[in-house]
Design a protein around this motif. Structure first.
Motif: not given
Lengths: 474, 936
Positions: A16-20, A32
């Protein structure tokens, strides 16, 4: 779940283009995560992983020939896998061929190296025997010489008076003149060395350094050269009168009454003063090691006058035997040196010992004589600069590392003005030919020479091929 | 009789003139000494009935009562709270140089009509005029002797000739006996021992250097004789003055007439190529900006001494100055004395009242800094010299292999064929276009050097063209001047000649500069100009320029004229035009319009790292915000710790370039191994993360003149403790930076001014305490703090160049102040063209107050959003993360919505750790107005 188990994330959080995830595993398709990996299928070529930071950065990655790394519309990356794949295969083929040929040549080198070793060893043994007999010869002749001398001494006791004072004096003068001539020659050498040093300083100095000491030295040099040249002209006239005949002088000298030899002559005093200055200069500029040894050479060879023919003959015979012995010893030393040289795990570099390779780099031609020395020659005035003698292998820390035999160091070349001794690092690559590829000077007076040679090609071509061909040449 | 003993401290004093070795400096200092002694009265009087006031200009005539020479003076009341004073001879033997304004000012400044003539009391003794909308500013011109005071609310702010140092050496004929200059003798400060001079010796000294001067065996023929001008300018009640770069001195300038910690020589402005320069010195360097800022609690004022000849400035401070009303006690005052070798008096006074007002006033006059291309504020990798194409490729690859971003690789003089600029050494660079395209493909750029000297070589087209156009500087005998520089024997085109400018601009066209591409930019070095064979390693003063002007008149602007032509060349080479990038070493008033400058050939030493901060701060407040110092130090080999510290500091200075001398060891960031490579990587990455913040500061500097890195006193103008602080500074108003400039440091003292909250920039922890606080120092970073109340935009994805970050999402750091508020801005455009001037950009204002966080547009109305080309092609750039520091009440829910879609509210994901709130991927678009509400 992140691959490293560090966190659990909902399904929607993947790509989702966010680094978790700390390991970057939730964003395999975006940029990301700083440590993420992006997979390029590269159909038609070899698939590859690229770093996430190369995704959607506006650059078509060569490693991603299918163009899949850029998908945000900023740039269009065409799929070039077919072409790249074909080129790759062609290159890989060429490389394999090259390696096979390289390996073949290397095997020849190895054979050569082993053969040479055997030859040297047998030569070594032979010379050891020869040396023994030479030693015996020397001691025999020494005994003979002693006998002849003792005999002469006895005979001479009776006729001391017959040796005139004049003869003693002439002998002394003869020696003195020889010493002076030698000394003059030595000084002339030293002056020339100095002039060369200054000439190079003038040539190489950095005008950006507004260093008054250097500028003054150069000015002084220019004046000196001018003076020197005009003096040389005068001297030419003088010299035209002919060579000085030693015997003539001795003849004349014998007419002259006794001279007090003890206090130094004017010329001696001048040259002593000059020598002091000269040594100071060398010290100041750190040049002593280059020049000073010359002045230490001893030329005097003891010989006393009035020897009988027998003695002289015995002496010559002894000398000759001694010389023979020395020559043999030298040869032995040479062979030992060669045997001790590190020609690689299988002596594959023995073939290249003392082989010289040239490279014309425009302004200069560089020459490397393997296991010998490296030089730089100006293509303008052919002035030659010594870059260093072979010192050691430096491809890796330890001999066990296969890289150990991939690089050599040549050091203690001519010192740079305002810098270190020149040195060369020679890096070797596998190819079918021995050839210098490039010469660079990334830092002042530290040269990097790249060279190809079959001697470092992998012998077992099959074993290495797959692993290396991928990233080494592409 | 006063006798001074000479003290010499400089390393190479013999190469450069001291005041005592400069006849006009000696004369003006002696004049000042005479004026301070007892009964002296300045001989210059206003001729009363010549005074005229019209259209904001007070004009009149002055007479020197000792030799009856007449002068014209003009006082212009300008818009922007500024005043201009011009004085010239009424009937000079020939015109005096007055062309500096054409180079330094962007236009002839406008006069204001907001003024009122004050009647009338004592009209014979002075002329007075009130100005400004409230008429609370006043200029008073005293007639006998002539002096001027500028007052605000009747408090004197700047005064001129109150000390009577005004000295205008009129042009004269050599053999005219009445025209000997009125001189006083300064004791021979060259004398090693005290000695008493006879009257004859004095007489001789007086004559010396009037019509000819010699230095180091080089003769200045001085056909015009003495023609210097001098004036004292005082700042009553001001204890600190700043500016007049370029020197290696303290931010708050020192006194120059001896005394405790003072220099013995005046500050000198004379552009010179100084080899291995000294620190803590008033001697001249590569650039000159005769701009001085005075500051005290409650007021700031500044002056610009618009003169491009050699100039010296004496500074003294007085503790107890009774001559000015209201400052009778121990209030310090600063008195300055300016003198130039030739030209006219053309002085601007800027009356603030705040520093930011002054930056705007000065910038409106001389131009604001040009907005650079965005790559220009990334990291630059330079060395004298990258050897060849392969070396360039390897260094470029080294950055990628080591995961270090960079934007530009540079080529120094060795890339040329025999130091002929615009050519390539083809044995080393066989295909420069391919080389540049390979670099450019990755979003990076290249820079090559172009110096102002031209090799004397008939086969060199630049030489031939310049010679044929007859644009070369001539020597005093009318022959093309021959000087020695890198190529050996060289000529120097006259960059002040419009024909030379026009010609040179064209030389950067792609079809003229062989092997150049759109990825190539330029570096101007040696433009002081450096002349190895010249006096003081520069051009002789009696060279002849365009229209017959002597070099002495324009020396200090010569380098800028070259910079200007180069810069214009890069603008013109593309259609549509792109912004230029040209780095220059020499600079003058107005250089900010042409590109960045750097502090020249510094040293790989700790004290040079420390000196970089005050130098760059000074240059920044003097109108040139885009400047840097060679990272690592040019000369010598930095130990790894020094190199790391230098990168960490350089990452927080405006122009960020590593550079090294040819004799140094290689020092690309990865060559020292771990842990150093990681430290340097981290430092450079911090720069890249903050590029949006830097770029926004550059945009603002280009419109309001605010320096990008700011001295403490600029941010805290009422806190006297900060007035001399130079070892810590601000980037914008938000980031407090404290460079670490000594070896093995494990802690340092940071001054936290005011009652603000500060947060550690890296850990986001609140700083405990205020005022001086000792903080721990680690090797991997230098102390940096976020000031409460600021919002900082960042781009946190690691890329290999600034261009590769072009469409990356933003992270916003919201650092709340005590009231729970914060503001910030973000400016974005295509980073390359001039489209932004037509409105194609994004300019946002972020505001956090009362639990509400908003983004609103600051775009002007030039174009609508749907016609804004930048917005149209960057619609999808989003916010990926918002970090809020120092929040009081932790939220239970966070809601976000676009302001034009108020019914479409979304709950945003967030995470709380301690008092830090992190909003996860709100996906809000950067170009739209939105609101985020915190629900408790």
């Amino acid at each position: 779940m992140c691959l490293d188990g560090s966190a659990t994330i909902p399904y929607e959080s993947i790509n989702d283009d966010y680094c978790d995830c700390a390991d970057g595993s939730d964003e395999p398709g975006t940029s990301a995560c700083p440590n993420g990996k992006f997979y390029c299928t590269n159909a038609g070529h070899i698939p590859s992983y690229i770093s996430s930071k190369l995704v959607n950065d506006g650059v078509c990655e060569p490693e991603c020939c299918d163009g899949s790394d850029e998908y945000d519309g900023k740039i269009e990356c065409p799929n070039i896998c077919e072409k790249v794949g074909a080129e790759h295969r062609k290159l890989a083929e060429q490389l394999a061929k090259k390696r096979a040929e390289g390996a073949r040549i290397k095997r020849e080198y190895i054979q050569h190296g082993e053969k040479l070793k055997i030859q040297l060893e047998s030569e070594l043994n032979r010379l050891k025997n020869v040396l023994e007999s030479a030693k015996i010869k020397v001691s025999e002749r020494e005994v003979a010489l002693k006998k002849a001398q003792e005999k002469e001494e006895k005979e001479e006791k009776g006729k001391v008076e017959s040796t005139t004072k004049d003869q003693v004096r002439i002998q002394k003068y003869r020696e003195k003149i020889r010493t002076l001539q030698e000394r003059e020659e030595r000084l002339r050498d030293q002056v020339n060395t100095l002039l060369d040093i200054l000439k190079n300083m003038k040539k190489d100095h950095n005008p950006n350094y507004h260093d008054m000491a250097v500028k003054t030295a150069i000015k002084g040099y220019d004046e000196l050269v001018e003076e020197y040249e005009s003096e040389m002209e005068e001297n030419m006239e003088f010299d035209q009168e002919g060579e000085i005949d030693e015997d003539e002088i001795i003849e004349e000298a014998s007419q002259v009454p006794e001279i007090d030899m003890s206090p130094p002559s004017l010329s001696e005093r001048i040259s002593d003063a000059f020598l002091t200055l000269y040594n100071d200069f060398l010290e100041t500029f750190g040049l002593s090691e280059y020049v000073i040894h010359k002045s230490e050479r001893q030329f005097s060879k003891s010989s006393s006058g009035g020897k009988s023919k027998e003695v002289i003959a015995a002496f010559d015979a002894y000398d000759k035997a001694e010389e023979e012995k020395k020559n043999i010893e030298n040869d032995l030393e040479e062979i030992n040196k060669k045997l001790a040289k590190d020609y690689g795990t299988k002596r594959e570099f023995a073939k290249l010992d003392d082989e010289c390779f040239n490279h014309d780099a425009g302004e200069y031609t560089y020459t490397v004589c393997m296991f010998g020395k490296a030089t730089q020659k100006s293509n303008k005035d052919h002035a030659s600069t010594h870059l260093g003698y072979f010192k050691k292998w430096i491809g890796a820390e330890s001999k066990g590392d296969y890289k150990y035999y991939t690089a050599q160091l040549y050091d203690h070349g001519t010192r740079c003005w305002n810098g270190p001794d020149r040195s060369v690092k020679l890096y070797l690559e596998c190819d079918t030919e021995n050839k210098i590829l490039s010469v660079t000077e990334p830092e002042k007076c530290e040269y990097i020479i790249k060279m190809t040679t079959p001697a470092i090609c992998p012998e077992n071509v099959e074993g290495n091929k797959n692993k290396k061909s991928n990233h080494e040449e592409l | 009789m006063v006798v001074t003993i000479l003290v010499v401290s400089a390393v190479k004093p013999q190469d450069f003139r001291t005041c005592a070795q400069t006849s006009f400096c000696r004369r003006n200092r002696a004049y000042a000494d005479k004026a301070t002694s007892g009964s002296f009265i300045s001989p210059y009087n206003v001729i009363k009935d010549t005074i005229n006031i019209e259209d904001g200009i007070i004009s009149g005539e002055l007479i020197n009562t000792e030799n009856r020479v007449l002068f014209i003076f003009e006082i212009h009341i300008l818009i922007n709270n500024s005043v201009r004073i011009r004085i010239n001879e009424k009937n000079p033997l020939k015109p005096r140089y007055d062309r500096v304004k054409y180079w330094s000012l962007i236009q002839e400044p406008s006069n204001t009509l907001e003024y009122t003539e004050n009647s009338i009391n004592g009209k014979d003794m002075f002329t007075s005029l009130s100005f400004g909308i409230d008429r609370n500013h006043k200029v008073i011109i005293y007639h006998t002797p002539f002096h001027i005071e500028l007052l605000i609310n009747d408090v004197p702010i700047i005064t001129f000739n109150n000390r009577g140092f005004f000295n205008f050496e009129h042009l004269r004929k050599k053999d005219d006996p009445v025209n000997k200059p009125e001189l006083v003798i300064q004791p021979d400060i060259n004398a090693e021992e005290a000695e008493i001079q006879t009257e004859e010796e004095k007489e001789e000294k007086q004559e010396e250097g009037l019509w000819e001067e010699t230095f180091n065996g080089k003769i200045d023929s001085k056909p015009n004789g003495p023609e210097s001008i001098g004036l004292d300018i005082s700042f009553p009640g001001f204890g600190h003055v700043y500016g007049i770069p370029e020197h290696t001195t303290t931010l708050s300038l020192k006194e120059t007439r001896g005394g405790d910690g003072g220099y013995n020589d005046p500050y000198r402005l004379y552009n010179l190529d100084v080899f291995e320069y000294d620190l803590d010195s008033p001697t001249a360097l590569y650039g000159s900006i005769p701009f001085m800022l005075a500051h005290r609690k409650g007021a700031s004022a500044a002056i610009l001494w618009l003169n491009a000849a050699e100039t010296w400035i004496d500074i003294v401070k007085s503790k107890d100055d009774k001559s000015f009303l209201g400052f009778g006690k121990a209030t310090p005052s600063t008195h300055t004395h300016w003198f130039s070798e030739s030209g006219i008096i053309d002085v601007f006074a800027f009356l603030g009242p705040t520093t930011s007002d002054i930056f705007e006033q000065y910038g409106s006059l001389t131009g604001f800094t040009a907005l650079p291309q965005s790559f220009a504020i990334g990291y630059h990798q330079c060395r004298w010299n990258y050897l060849n194409q392969r070396d360039v490729a390897e260094v470029d690859a080294g950055f990628d292999e080591n995961d270090i971003p960079y934007d530009v690789i540079w080529l120094d003089i060795e890339h040329t064929d025999g130091k002929k600029y615009f050519t390539w050494d083809k044995t080393k660079f066989s295909d420069p276009e391919k080389m540049q395209k390979d670099i450019g493909r990755k979003g990076r750029k290249m820079v090559t050097i172009v110096d102002p000297h031209v090799k004397r070589d008939d086969n060199y087209y630049i030489y031939k063209e310049a010679k044929d156009l007859d644009i070369l500087i001539k020597d005093k005998d009318g022959k093309a001047f021959d000087g020695w520089c890198w190529p050996g024997s060289s000529v120097y085109p006259d960059w002040t000649n419009p024909k030379a400018q026009d010609w040179f601009v064209k030389k950067f066209a792609f079809d003229q500069y062989e092997g150049s591409t759109e990825y190539l930019f330029i570096w101007n070095d040696m433009n002081e100009p450096a002349v190895f064979s010249g006096p003081e390693i520069t051009a002789p003063k009696d060279l002849i320029h365009y229209e017959g002007w002597e070099h002495r008149n324009l020396h200090n602007l010569f380098g800028m004229a070259f910079h200007a032509a180069t810069s214009q060349g890069l603008i013109n080479r593309t259609n549509p035009n792109h912004r230029p990038f040209v780095l220059s070493r020499s600079f003058f008033v107005g250089s900010q319009r042409f590109g960045p400058i750097w502090t020249g050939d510094n040293f790989a030493k700790w004290d040079h790292l420390a000196a970089s901060s005050p130098m760059l701060l000074t240059i920044g407040i003097s109108g040139i915000p885009f400047s840097g110092a060679d990272v690592g130090g040019f000369f010598g080999n930095p130990e790894p710790e020094l190199l790391v510290r230098w990168y960490q500091t350089g990452a927080f200075q405006p122009f960020f370039r590593g550079h090294a001398h040819i004799d140094t060891k290689r020092r690309e960031p990865w060559l020292f191994g771990e842990p150093y490579t990681s430290y340097i990587r981290d430092a450079i990455r911090q720069r890249y993360i903050l590029l949006p913040f830097w770029y926004t500061l550059f945009q603002e500097a280009s419109t309001n003149g605010m320096p990008i890195i700011r001295p403490m006193f600029v941010v805290f103008p009422d806190n006297e403790e900060t007035f001399a602080m130079e070892d810590q500074y601000f980037v914008g108003n938000s980031l407090l930076v404290k460079p670490i400039t000594s070896q093995g440091q494990t802690s340092t003292e940071v001054y936290f001014a005011g009652k603000d909250i500060y947060y550690d920039y890296y850990t986001f922890k609140k700083v405990q305490g205020s005022g001086k606080v000792r903080v721990d120092v680690l090797m991997n970073k230098i102390p940096v703090f976020l000031r409460g109340g600021s919002i900082i935009p960042r781009r946190q994805r690691f890329r290999r160049s600034s261009l590769a970050m072009y469409s990356d999402p933003f992270t916003l750091i919201v650092a709340l102040n005590k009231k729970g508020e914060a503001t910030g801005t973000l400016y974005l455009d295509d980073g390359k063209s001039y489209e932004y001037q037509k409105g194609h950009y994004i300019y946002r204002k972020f505001n956090f107050t009362s639990g509400k966080f908003t983004s609103t547009s600051l775009n002007n109305d030039q174009v609508q959003n749907d016609e804004n080309n930048y917005i149209r092609s960057n619609k999808f750039i989003k916010i990926e993360r918002i970090i809020i520091l120092g929040i009081d009440k932790l939220p239970k829910k966070i809601i976000g919505y676009y302001n034009d879609l108020i019914d479409d509210k979304k709950e945003l994901e967030f995470k709380i750790s301690k008092d830090i709130v992190i909003i996860r991927n709100p996906k809000l678009l950067i170009s739209n107005d939105w609101t985020i509400e915190f629900v408790n």
